[in-house]
Write a protein that holds these residues in place. Structure first.
Motif, PDB file in Angstrom:
ATOM      1  N   LEU A  73     -10.520   0.610  23.154  1.00 21.98           N
ATOM      2  CA  LEU A  73     -10.881   1.423  22.005  1.00 21.98           C
ATOM      3  C   LEU A  73     -11.618   0.532  21.017  1.00 21.98           C
ATOM      4  O   LEU A  73     -11.410  -0.669  20.981  1.00 21.98           O
ATOM      5  CB  LEU A  73      -9.632   1.994  21.338  1.00 21.98           C
ATOM      6  N   PHE A  74     -12.466   1.135  20.201  1.00 27.32           N
ATOM      7  CA  PHE A  74     -13.199   0.351  19.228  1.00 27.32           C
ATOM      8  C   PHE A  74     -12.882   0.818  17.819  1.00 27.32           C
ATOM      9  O   PHE A  74     -13.574   1.647  17.266  1.00 27.32           O
ATOM     10  CB  PHE A  74     -14.703   0.415  19.530  1.00 27.32           C
ATOM     11  N   PRO A  75     -11.805   0.283  17.244  1.00 25.06           N
ATOM     12  CA  PRO A  75     -11.443   0.687  15.897  1.00 25.06           C
ATOM     13  C   PRO A  75     -12.386   0.049  14.878  1.00 25.06           C
ATOM     14  O   PRO A  75     -13.073  -0.923  15.193  1.00 25.06           O
ATOM     15  CB  PRO A  75     -10.029   0.152  15.732  1.00 25.06           C
ATOM     16  N   ILE A  76     -12.384   0.590  13.672  1.00 28.62           N
ATOM     17  CA  ILE A  76     -13.279   0.033  12.648  1.00 28.62           C
ATOM     18  C   ILE A  76     -12.638  -1.155  11.971  1.00 28.62           C
ATOM     19  O   ILE A  76     -13.274  -1.941  11.296  1.00 28.62           O
ATOM     20  CB  ILE A  76     -13.695   1.098  11.624  1.00 28.62           C
ATOM     21  N   PHE A  77     -11.356  -1.357  12.174  1.00 30.82           N
ATOM     22  CA  PHE A  77     -10.627  -2.373  11.425  1.00 30.82           C
ATOM     23  C   PHE A  77      -9.455  -2.803  12.278  1.00 30.82           C
ATOM     24  O   PHE A  77      -8.875  -2.000  12.992  1.00 30.82           O
ATOM     25  CB  PHE A  77     -10.127  -1.726  10.124  1.00 30.82           C
ATOM     26  N   GLY A 102     -20.884   6.644  11.093  1.00 29.61           N
ATOM     27  CA  GLY A 102     -22.070   6.029  11.700  1.00 29.61           C
ATOM     28  C   GLY A 102     -21.704   4.805  12.524  1.00 29.61           C
ATOM     29  O   GLY A 102     -22.269   4.561  13.599  1.00 29.61           O
ATOM     30  N   HIS A 103     -20.734   4.045  12.032  1.00 26.71           N
ATOM     31  CA  HIS A 103     -20.247   2.862  12.739  1.00 26.71           C
ATOM     32  C   HIS A 103     -19.689   3.273  14.110  1.00 26.71           C
ATOM     33  O   HIS A 103     -20.046   2.686  15.134  1.00 26.71           O
ATOM     34  CB  HIS A 103     -19.170   2.186  11.878  1.00 26.71           C
ATOM     35  N   GLU A 104     -18.833   4.282  14.119  1.00 25.41           N
ATOM     36  CA  GLU A 104     -18.223   4.695  15.397  1.00 25.41           C
ATOM     37  C   GLU A 104     -19.273   5.237  16.367  1.00 25.41           C
ATOM     38  O   GLU A 104     -19.231   4.944  17.561  1.00 25.41           O
ATOM     39  CB  GLU A 104     -17.112   5.721  15.167  1.00 25.41           C
ATOM     40  N   MET A 105     -20.206   6.025  15.849  1.00 27.05           N
ATOM     41  CA  MET A 105     -21.268   6.538  16.740  1.00 27.05           C
ATOM     42  C   MET A 105     -22.092   5.389  17.319  1.00 27.05           C
ATOM     43  O   MET A 105     -22.446   5.389  18.500  1.00 27.05           O
ATOM     44  CB  MET A 105     -22.212   7.453  15.958  1.00 27.05           C
ATOM     45  N   THR A 106     -22.409   4.399  16.471  1.00 20.79           N
ATOM     46  CA  THR A 106     -23.234   3.281  16.935  1.00 20.79           C
ATOM     47  C   THR A 106     -22.514   2.478  18.018  1.00 20.79           C
ATOM     48  O   THR A 106     -23.159   1.865  18.868  1.00 20.79           O
ATOM     49  CB  THR A 106     -23.632   2.377  15.747  1.00 20.79           C
ATOM     50  N   HIS A 107     -21.164   2.492  18.006  1.00 26.14           N
ATOM     51  CA  HIS A 107     -20.436   1.805  19.085  1.00 26.14           C
ATOM     52  C   HIS A 107     -20.864   2.296  20.468  1.00 26.14           C
ATOM     53  O   HIS A 107     -20.816   1.555  21.441  1.00 26.14           O
ATOM     54  CB  HIS A 107     -18.927   2.004  18.927  1.00 26.14           C
ATOM     55  N   GLY A 108     -21.264   3.551  20.542  1.00 24.86           N
ATOM     56  CA  GLY A 108     -21.736   4.077  21.821  1.00 24.86           C
ATOM     57  C   GLY A 108     -23.015   3.390  22.279  1.00 24.86           C
ATOM     58  O   GLY A 108     -23.429   3.525  23.437  1.00 24.86           O
ATOM     59  N   GLY A 143     -20.403  -6.482  18.835  1.00 21.69           N
ATOM     60  CA  GLY A 143     -20.320  -5.014  18.887  1.00 21.69           C
ATOM     61  C   GLY A 143     -20.023  -4.430  17.516  1.00 21.69           C
ATOM     62  O   GLY A 143     -20.638  -3.440  17.091  1.00 21.69           O
ATOM     63  N   GLU A 144     -19.074  -5.038  16.807  1.00 22.59           N
ATOM     64  CA  GLU A 144     -18.703  -4.533  15.487  1.00 22.59           C
ATOM     65  C   GLU A 144     -19.833  -4.730  14.485  1.00 22.59           C
ATOM     66  O   GLU A 144     -20.082  -3.860  13.648  1.00 22.59           O
ATOM     67  CB  GLU A 144     -17.430  -5.227  14.997  1.00 22.59           C
ATOM     68  N   ASN A 145     -20.520  -5.882  14.561  1.00 23.91           N
ATOM     69  CA  ASN A 145     -21.612  -6.122  13.630  1.00 23.91           C
ATOM     70  C   ASN A 145     -22.760  -5.138  13.866  1.00 23.91           C
ATOM     71  O   ASN A 145     -23.353  -4.609  12.933  1.00 23.91           O
ATOM     72  CB  ASN A 145     -22.116  -7.571  13.755  1.00 23.91           C
ATOM     73  N   PRO A 186     -12.421  -8.940  16.629  1.00 23.04           N
ATOM     74  CA  PRO A 186     -13.850  -8.688  16.889  1.00 23.04           C
ATOM     75  C   PRO A 186     -14.611  -8.241  15.640  1.00 23.04           C
ATOM     76  O   PRO A 186     -15.828  -8.081  15.698  1.00 23.04           O
ATOM     77  CB  PRO A 186     -13.829  -7.589  17.947  1.00 23.04           C
ATOM     78  N   HIS A 187     -13.894  -8.001  14.523  1.00 21.42           N
ATOM     79  CA  HIS A 187     -14.565  -7.609  13.279  1.00 21.42           C
ATOM     80  C   HIS A 187     -14.811  -8.836  12.407  1.00 21.42           C
ATOM     81  O   HIS A 187     -13.973  -9.713  12.309  1.00 21.42           O
ATOM     82  CB  HIS A 187     -13.695  -6.630  12.488  1.00 21.42           C
ATOM     83  N   SER A 188     -15.946  -8.852  11.729  1.00 23.01           N
ATOM     84  CA  SER A 188     -16.208  -9.900  10.751  1.00 23.01           C
ATOM     85  C   SER A 188     -15.356  -9.629   9.508  1.00 23.01           C
ATOM     86  O   SER A 188     -14.972  -8.489   9.263  1.00 23.01           O
ATOM     87  CB  SER A 188     -17.689  -9.898  10.368  1.00 23.01           C
TER      88      SER A 188
END
Ligand SMILES: [Zn+2]
Length: 694
Positions: free
Chosen positions: A6-10, A523-529, A590-592, A655-657
């Motif tokens: 999963l790609f969480p935002i935080f 937008g962040h979550e969509m861009t993960h795709g 990926g997060e950046n 993985p998040h800055s």
């Protein structure tokens, strides 16, 4: 296990390496007080002495950072995630506390009892090691390493922590309509393999401290100091060997590196000394013929270890894992020692997390969709869902527009990207159907038993998926969670009710601030795709290339630009003989990419909305244009303080800055920012050359 990526935002930074966090053992804590609401937009956070064109994070957050030191029970304190997270947890606690005292429904009785058992520190103190004695006895009875699989399987069967490796069911990365069995690396107690392997002085010191900690825990469990020290050596030896055999976090981000389909017979051939058949029978998984062995080398090495390490060392290792994983439900001396190392030493946390917070989170993890049903009734109005539907639609449109005008992509690939975008499914608030908890037995007077039964319940739930169709309605986060995620195998974006509140989303504030907050998150979550990892999956969630070879080459040139850029950002300063820590540009890529894309497409969506409402981006509120408020709203999501220990840990595992670079990295790659604040070309936030992927 969590085989799905999963790609969480935080990523919530905790003081401990595992789910079992430390907790205060006093049972007479005063009643918790309601934490304040987070504010959507905070003029007082702004440091007007800073130059927004030189350091926008300092400008947007400087005064907040100064005025909001890290509370003693935290290792990181973020203006948005932490403040809102604490409030949601408090509201959840109110519900659990009420259910524990006076349940109105059978479900309330269940989660009320689970919470009450966790809170019963008098009972925990009285029982001592009794609840884990069956597991310790089983481990003590191990005769030879040939029986290791029987022992590990037996422990797992009863819900005792089964370390060494992970086993579960996941979506097949190359055929996302199927669910398959999967085994993967595990077995470490420190936060990352680097802690065992790195020869930097800092890690040598941590290893010494860890050795002392393991020794103390064994002593508390009744061993003589000499015996305990010997056992700690064995633990370090086995964990270090497992660490060396593990694939790094950065390498694991490449889906091909974690996808290796084996027949069961071939899998047995790489680990002949550990009888997986016995283990699979013990955990009662349906028969299967093939599985994903995510990291084959790990299992080869594990097999070597089974042959080479004496049985006494294995007993020490398993005994340690059992005590360590149960620390939250063991007497106070175990808590305190666990906190002293994993909380204080490793993460810089000053005080243990209050028991009520720990037990609230523990209950949310175990029975999240039971407690969540009542939580959303109270705290998630239907109006919020309707607003989110509109926001998501606006962001989808702007990502579509962005793809159409991308300067570097061929028409053929653009078409494929648009197809993938059209197939993204949105899940907002909470599940359409709730999980059934009937099979989970909860006893009010048995905290460790509840942990064990819950472990079996969760595993059965996961293993039961084998060979069945994928449930598109399933959620990977509970409703009160302050987070959001993209799942590449399901190609869906998920926003739990918990995040759809200030400071992310406020129905009473101007759209610029909401687009800078929840808009950028969407937008962040969509861009993960479409980041370096997500872009390897198609719209159906299959690992399959859809870019032309030339476009992939240009894509990689662009992501390499970000790898280099973020790899130069500092995560923690140098002092004494400890060198500065920098970000890992590959781990955070990926997060950046998602941050950068999110900021750009939410901006485009805001322009659309303002135009429709007949407003201009130059309209001023409180002395700032809508455009400036958009960037300030975005930046203020990321205001944070973090202990140095935790910042160094995050630089290796997260993985998040950190907040500073999520803000400055994103705005310096987006020219609209420099224009909005009247920066001169060449200033740090408005550089001559910047990186752009999406
Ligand atoms: Zn993310």
């Amino acid at each position: 296990m969590k085989p799905v990526y999963l790609f969480p935002i935080f990523l919530i930074a905790t003081g401990v390496a595992v789910a079992q966090s430390p907790a205060a053992a006093s049972s007479d804590e005063s009643k918790p007080a309601a934490p304040p609401m987070a504010r959507s937009f905070d003029l007082t956070a702004i440091d007007k002495t800073a130059d927004p064109c030189a350091n926008f994070y300092q400008y947007a957050c400087g005064n907040w950072v100064k005025a909001n030191p890290i509370p003693s029970d935290q290792v990181r304190w973020a203006r948005s995630f932490s403040v809102l997270g604490e409030r949601n947890r408090y509201l959840l606690w109110q519900e659990l506390d009420a259910a524990a005292k006076d349940p109105k429904t059978p479900l309330q009785k269940k989660y009320g009892d689970f919470y009450a058992a966790c809170m019963n520190t008098d009972l925990i103190q009285k029982e001592g090691l009794e609840p884990i004695k069956p597991a310790l006895d089983r481990i003590a009875a191990l005769q030879d390493t040939k029986s290791l699989a029987t022992l590990v399987g037996g422990l797992a069967e009863h819900g005792d922590p089964a370390p060494l490796f992970r086993f579960g069911v996941q979506i097949d990365e190359k055929d996302a309509s199927k669910q398959i069995a999967s085994v993967g690396q595990a077995g470490l107690s420190l936060p990352d393999r680097d802690y065992y392997i790195s020869d930097a002085k800092r890690f040598e010191t941590i290893r010494q401290q860890y050795r002392q900690h393991v020794t103390k825990m064994f002593t508390l469990a009744g061993d003589t100091p000499e015996q305990a020290a010997k056992e700690a050596d064995a633990v370090l030896k086995i964990e270090t060997a497992l660490a060396k055999a593990s694939t790094s976090r950065t390498a694991m981000r490449d889906p091909e590196n974690r996808y290796h389909i084996y027949t069961l017979a071939d899998f047995q051939k790489i680990a002949p000394d550990f009888d997986f058949d016995i283990y699979f029978k013990d955990v009662q998984v349906r028969p299967f013929e093939t599985l994903n062995v995510s990291t084959p080398d790990f299992f080869k090495e594990m097999n070597e270890l089974v042959g080479s390490e004496p049985v006494e060392n294995w007993k020490s290792y398993l005994r340690w894992q059992t005590i360590h994983a149960s620390a939250i439900s063991l007497p106070k001396a175990f808590y305190d020692e666990n906190f002293a190392f994993f909380g204080k030493t490793l993460a810089g946390q000053k005080e243990p997390t209050p028991r009520w917070k720990e037990c609230t989170s523990e209950t949310d993890r175990a029975l999240g969709e039971a407690v969540g049903q009542d939580w959303v009734r109270e705290h998630f109005p239907p109006k919020a869902k309707a607003s989110m539907d509109q926001l998501v639609a606006a962001l989808e449109k702007s990502l579509g527009d962005d793809i159409k005008t991308l300067p570097w992509m061929s028409d053929e690939t653009k078409k494929a990207a648009e197809e993938k975008l059209a197939m993204i499914r949105n899940k907002i608030g909470y599940p359409e159907k709730w999980r059934n908890y009937t099979a989970l037995a909860v006893k009010r007077d048995d905290p460790i038993g509840n942990m064990h039964r819950n472990a079996v319940f969760q595993r059965n739930y996961n293993l039961n998926k084998l060979g069945k169709p994928v449930d598109e309605k399933e959620w990977g986060m509970t409703p009160p969670t302050v987070n959001a995620y993209y799942n590449s195998s399901m190609n869906d974006i998920n926003f739990p009710a918990g995040i759809l509140q200030p400071p992310f989303f406020d129905p009473d504030i101007d759209p610029a601030v909401n687009f800078g907050g929840i808009g950028v998150v969407i937008g962040h979550e969509m861009t993960h795709g479409f980041d370096d990892e997500g872009s390897k999956y198609d719209g159906k969630g299959n690992l399959r290339e859809w870019q032309t070879a030339d476009d992939r080459k240009r894509f990689v040139e662009r992501t390499d630009c970000e790898v280099k850029e973020y790899g130069g950002f500092e995560a923690a300063p140098a002092h004494g003989d400890v060198p500065a820590a920098t970000l890992n540009g590959k781990l955070t890529l990926g997060e950046n990419t998602a941050d950068n894309g999110g900021l750009r497409i939410a901006y485009l969506a805001l322009l659309d909305v303002l135009a429709k409402e007949g407003k201009s981006i130059d309209d001023k509120i409180d002395g700032y244009t809508e455009e400036q408020r958009y960037f300030l709203g975005f930046a203020q999501v990321w205001c944070q303080n973090q202990t140095e220990e935790s910042a160094r840990q995050s630089a290796l595992v997260d993985p998040h800055s950190p907040g500073r670079w999520r803000v400055n990295g994103s705005v310096q790659n987006f020219d609209q920012f420099g224009k909005a604040f009247g920066c001169r070309k060449g200033q740090p936030m408005f550089p001559e050359n910047s990186c752009r992927v999406w």
